[in-house]
Design a protein around this motif. Sequence first.
Motif, PDB file in Angstrom:
ATOM      1  N   TYR A  21      -2.657  37.132 -94.015  1.00 56.88           N
ATOM      2  CA  TYR A  21      -1.724  36.091 -93.577  1.00 56.88           C
ATOM      3  C   TYR A  21      -0.883  36.674 -92.447  1.00 56.88           C
ATOM      4  O   TYR A  21      -0.817  37.900 -92.278  1.00 56.88           O
ATOM      5  CB  TYR A  21      -0.819  35.625 -94.735  1.00 56.88           C
ATOM      6  CG  TYR A  21      -0.008  36.736 -95.365  1.00 56.88           C
ATOM      7  CD1 TYR A  21       1.265  37.067 -94.888  1.00 56.88           C
ATOM      8  CD2 TYR A  21      -0.503  37.465 -96.438  1.00 56.88           C
ATOM      9  CE1 TYR A  21       2.009  38.089 -95.463  1.00 56.88           C
ATOM     10  CE2 TYR A  21       0.229  38.482 -97.018  1.00 56.88           C
ATOM     11  CZ  TYR A  21       1.490  38.788 -96.527  1.00 56.88           C
ATOM     12  OH  TYR A  21       2.219  39.799 -97.086  1.00 56.88           O
ATOM     13  N   SER A  24       0.928  40.291 -92.369  1.00 55.34           N
ATOM     14  CA  SER A  24       0.338  41.207 -93.353  1.00 55.34           C
ATOM     15  C   SER A  24      -0.215  42.474 -92.706  1.00 55.34           C
ATOM     16  O   SER A  24      -0.758  43.316 -93.411  1.00 55.34           O
ATOM     17  CB  SER A  24      -0.781  40.504 -94.123  1.00 55.34           C
ATOM     18  OG  SER A  24      -1.858  40.177 -93.257  1.00 55.34           O
ATOM     19  N   GLN A  98      -7.723  49.023 -94.639  1.00 55.15           N
ATOM     20  CA  GLN A  98      -7.399  47.928 -95.539  1.00 55.15           C
ATOM     21  C   GLN A  98      -8.264  48.014 -96.787  1.00 55.15           C
ATOM     22  O   GLN A  98      -9.333  48.620 -96.782  1.00 55.15           O
ATOM     23  CB  GLN A  98      -7.592  46.577 -94.866  1.00 55.15           C
ATOM     24  CG  GLN A  98      -8.987  46.312 -94.338  1.00 55.15           C
ATOM     25  CD  GLN A  98      -9.069  44.981 -93.622  1.00 55.15           C
ATOM     26  OE1 GLN A  98      -9.021  43.918 -94.251  1.00 55.15           O
ATOM     27  NE2 GLN A  98      -9.175  45.029 -92.299  1.00 55.15           N
ATOM     28  N   ASN A 113      -3.367  43.380-100.103  1.00 58.13           N
ATOM     29  CA  ASN A 113      -3.833  42.565 -98.980  1.00 58.13           C
ATOM     30  C   ASN A 113      -3.147  42.908 -97.665  1.00 58.13           C
ATOM     31  O   ASN A 113      -3.209  42.140 -96.712  1.00 58.13           O
ATOM     32  CB  ASN A 113      -3.642  41.072 -99.286  1.00 58.13           C
ATOM     33  CG  ASN A 113      -2.239  40.756 -99.775  1.00 58.13           C
ATOM     34  OD1 ASN A 113      -1.298  41.491 -99.494  1.00 58.13           O
ATOM     35  ND2 ASN A 113      -2.093  39.675-100.506  1.00 58.13           N
ATOM     36  N   LEU A 114      -2.494  44.052 -97.606  1.00 61.85           N
ATOM     37  CA  LEU A 114      -1.862  44.479 -96.358  1.00 61.85           C
ATOM     38  C   LEU A 114      -2.819  45.363 -95.562  1.00 61.85           C
ATOM     39  O   LEU A 114      -3.543  46.181 -96.135  1.00 61.85           O
ATOM     40  CB  LEU A 114      -0.568  45.244 -96.628  1.00 61.85           C
ATOM     41  CG  LEU A 114       0.534  44.470 -97.359  1.00 61.85           C
ATOM     42  CD1 LEU A 114       1.761  45.359 -97.549  1.00 61.85           C
ATOM     43  CD2 LEU A 114       0.910  43.206 -96.598  1.00 61.85           C
ATOM     44  N   PRO A 164       5.111  45.155 -98.598  1.00 63.17           N
ATOM     45  CA  PRO A 164       5.602  45.605 -97.289  1.00 63.17           C
ATOM     46  C   PRO A 164       6.807  46.531 -97.400  1.00 63.17           C
ATOM     47  O   PRO A 164       6.953  47.465 -96.607  1.00 63.17           O
ATOM     48  CB  PRO A 164       5.969  44.294 -96.583  1.00 63.17           C
ATOM     49  CG  PRO A 164       5.114  43.260 -97.243  1.00 63.17           C
ATOM     50  CD  PRO A 164       4.985  43.691 -98.671  1.00 63.17           C
ATOM     51  N   LEU A 807       1.626  35.842-104.240  1.00 62.76           N
ATOM     52  CA  LEU A 807       1.646  35.814-102.777  1.00 62.76           C
ATOM     53  C   LEU A 807       2.105  34.452-102.274  1.00 62.76           C
ATOM     54  O   LEU A 807       2.948  34.370-101.365  1.00 62.76           O
ATOM     55  CB  LEU A 807       0.256  36.133-102.231  1.00 62.76           C
ATOM     56  CG  LEU A 807       0.083  35.947-100.709  1.00 62.76           C
ATOM     57  CD1 LEU A 807       1.006  36.890 -99.946  1.00 62.76           C
ATOM     58  CD2 LEU A 807      -1.366  36.174-100.298  1.00 62.76           C
TER      59      LEU A 807
END
Length: 1208
Positions: A21, A24, A98, A113-114, A164, A807
């Motif tokens: 997204y 991200s 990733q 998912n970062l 994050p 999320l």
Amino acid sequence: MATSGGTCLYKEARLNIEPAYPGSTLLFTLPAGTTSTFGSRTTPKRTVVTESFADQDEDAFAKRHLASDGSMFFRRHHEYPRSFLWRILDNRKALEIQSADLDQDFNHQFEANLTLILQFSAPIRPFCVAFADTVERDALTVFAITTANELYTITLHRDFFMRPAASEQDIGDWCKIGTPSLFLNRVPYRLVAPSVHELLISLDDGNILYMTKKNKDDVIWHEVTYQEKNWSIRGLLPWKGQQSVRFENVDLDSSTAAAISMSPDNKHIFTVSLNHQLRAWNVATGRLGIQMDLLGEPDRASEKAAPYFIAPSQSTLMAMLDIPGGVDGALYHVVTYSTKKHQFKFWAIRDADDPILGICDVQSTVSFIPPVDDLMNTTVWTLEEFFIVPGPAGWRGAELWIRARSGPSSKVYSLTFDLNEESDRLEDTWLDDWISVDSGPLTVDGLKHNPANPSEMALGSSELYEVGLTEQWLDFLFYPGRFTIPTLETALLIFRRGLDRSRSGRGPTKGSLKERICTTIAAFAAPKSDVTFDSDEYLSVTTAQWHAFYGLVKDLHKRRGESMSLAYDHKVDMPWLVLSDYLSAIRKGNDCEIIALNAPALSSFHELNGPLRKTVATPESLKMSKLLNAAASFRDGLPPSFNSKFRRQVESELFQTRSMSVDDRLDLVLQNSGLSQQVSDEDATLLVEELGMEVKELTTDTFLRAIRDLDQELEQSRTSKKMQSTRLGLNALVRVAQETLETHYNVMLDLMVLVLFMLEEEISDDFDAAEIFIEIVAQLKDCTIQKWLASTVWAHQLATGPSSDALQQHLHETSRFAGKLPITQTVLEGIFGTRSFDTPLPRGLKRNLLTYSTRVWLGQTFKEGNFDSAVEDIMAVLLWQQEYALAMDFSSFVSDGNWATYMKGRLYLAFGENDLASGCFQKAAFNLALGMFSLDDHDDVGLVPSTERDFFSDGLPRYYNHILGLFEKAKAYSFAADFARLGLRTLKGKEDQDLKVELLSRLFSVSIETSRFDDAYSAMSRQVDLSLKHAALQKLVTSMILQSQAEALLKFPLVGLVDDVDAILANLCHKTLNLTSGPPYHSILYSFRILRGNFRGAASILYERLQRLKTTSAQIHDPADESLTQCYLMIINTLSSVSKEEAYILAEKRIDEVGPPQWGIGQAKNILKRQIVTLDTLRKEYQAELDRVAAIENGQFPFVEAEEMDIL
């Protein structure tokens, strides 16, 4: 199609590499150990990347998206995240990492998912990136060496990929930089990390640097060098005649190690050097043990033949296998590959310190050379990578995976073999049993053969006119998972720049991507001012522009598919292929795919090779494969125009509800298709040849067995751990589902054409076309629904698991994403994503994992085998998610059942088609209200609120009351009134007084909204609840007066309500503030009382108005204003209508009107006092008013305001 390329059993599932997204992707600018040329030092910082693709040209696209190197790393010591994809971007200055796991534990609340981008100050050297993990810490350790000869040790905690905030710490805490002493004079060439505490580095002078540290807290590495010769000045300076190989502007010594590996017992370091030598170094003593040619050939140093050197860019040359036993009790085995003869060697290691007896060439008489020449139909090729996967029992069942390249083409092959079997049999295995991997439908060639590709359609194709050229291109370009947004944005930018700038108008820079593409195409296809086009010419020009744009998309897309690395996940036995901007999961094809991919071999009369023979194990399977391939070949041989028309015809036929027999439907399809005019004698002859039998020998059982074998029961699950799908896992399932459904759909079309053809041929008595037709139609209906789900993207995303839910909550809480979530999700993912890995899977699926999981997942679409119920559930979800445009498209699949009809009514209501909605609601009313209908069995998503679920199956009045509420919410009040009347009409006796009260109340409300005051009065008068009746009466009176319907109000009989209306009107008269511009409440009440003979009451209300006019109206000072005089006359005339004794009224008079106040200023100002006003008094006041007006007209004005005007 597999020709000479070996048996094709595997396919790539290509997955786009995209951020989860916006926001991200985290960029970390890493510090440098040395200062730059200008004396500055790189400042470390953390940045949240804001992706912007609209102004990204081809160079920026390549810099951000096209990797020059990359692979995968699989952790051994921690569960999640376990798989990592890494790529080198931006001219080797950026390392992108990733997570690439397909699933995770169901109890995990966060998904990794970062995407992390590590930006280096200097480029990373080729082959100088290594990864490791440790038991002590749940983190990923990255080692990298840059061209500045700086060694980076980067420790990325697992939370860096999940939250994050976890990476909001000093970069220096997890990024350490050092320069080993040997790097000051030497150049590192290859880097290997056996563990987080060990590094093996190959140097350009042939030395091996072994670096160790005791634990993770150590900062200093302990360095040990392994070299063939003792130190000399020759090692520091190039020696004349010294043999070297040039690589990346560095002269590598011929003894430089191009492959390094630690032995399984950690006692020896094995290397393969550029001079084609295999060496083993003793870790403890540093002595060189085994040293020999890769092929075991004798040393020919004295001969004049030019020495052979391995290309320094060769990726893989050696594999270390911990497989003991074999020849004379080997401790382990080493597999080497020689680029000299494309030959593998299998070495059994007994003692690595003994160069003569410590190593043995296993199966020395067998030439382990992959037949890539035949597999790729080429004479020039290179083997870029290979992996050896041990079998369950050592060498038995071992697998070799290779990636070979010939020019721009790169292919993956595998071989299953037993190193210990007889040499002749082993030789045959290596020659004939290779299995190839199909690249899938997303390659440029695969897209070319896609029937939906408009660039492959003829200009005169009827499909372009029937469907629409623009719509076809948009559907093709924006098909989920096909092209990335950056690809389309970059192609659009290049397209705009490359066109003739003299044309009027440039492409737009604002709007959605679809809008900008369409507007740009239209702008450049438009004729110049002095040129006119007819429709055919305009279509031709527009088509040319679309082809030009697609040519740019295709070029970028081709660059994205450049193969870079083959990786293997040993835990789940699954290979992966890393491409420039793709990640491909290699999976085993399903039966349909394998039959189609191996059609030439299956259709021939030659004996099948081993892998294909095992797949098609029985005569029945072979017969089925011949039938499917013959049917496919037969339909492919028909004209493209027929195939496209036939596909559309079948799609329109599938969900027809007209009453026809199966035979009549078959005849209709055959007649409309025109198949008999398309089939030539040559086509029929070829069909017989490929079938291997006459057409008349085909029976119903042959067809049904083929269809049902493709949909056979799945193996019972044995695992029990519940998992949830990750973003990548869902993407993989959708990708496989799209390919699987398209293949299955085409197979059914093939069989349909064959059945229609047989209707006009001589057929067997055992052939029942109707029975086969019914089965094919059922399969096609399933495929059509699932294809729609897998190809349709919606705007209202749903969570697919606990981590996905977390999320989405985070994104909703972020003000930036308060509206639509910035996530692309297909309807299939949204509705069925929670079930993707919900079903436990059998163990040992290996490469069949994705294929099997997809099949299980798709099988859940039609739960319990009820097609109509499943379709209705999907429709309900679309309505619940307010995806009305998609629901309208999907409604063509929905049956005419009662619940389906109700949902269609809801859909029409959302689009404002109230007439159609009303018809649907009434059509379904009887069964939904009175039939044996259970809402709980049909509405799983909560389309009907919990407060209204009791309105179904409980009588028509309650059902109509529910529909009434729907129209009320839609503000369709006239239709709401209709259903309120229907509800009242169906009430029987006094069965439900509360419902009657509610219906009457709602009927009254909607009648007021539509100004149907007669209906409103009727509903109000029937109301039995007195409080509601009084409130309704007040609302009716007020509404009618405000809409100037006082005359109609006065005509109502108002039986038993006269006093209430009089009181309501009187109250309105007292409350009104503006007598001149507001509603004439006093006049209306005057008329109301006059009509009912209450003359004194009428005069009283007029006298009140007279008093207020005197005190509040400024117009009384205007001599032309006759409001006071008119009011006096009306009062006098009204009282004149009664007897003299009754000619008076009681009025309220303010005390301050009788004289000066006696209690001080401001006291008792508005205290009212009752007084009798007679007719004579009114006449006197009327005369005084006339005198006042006459005085004003004569110019006699008072100096000051007073109770009585002083006239000059």
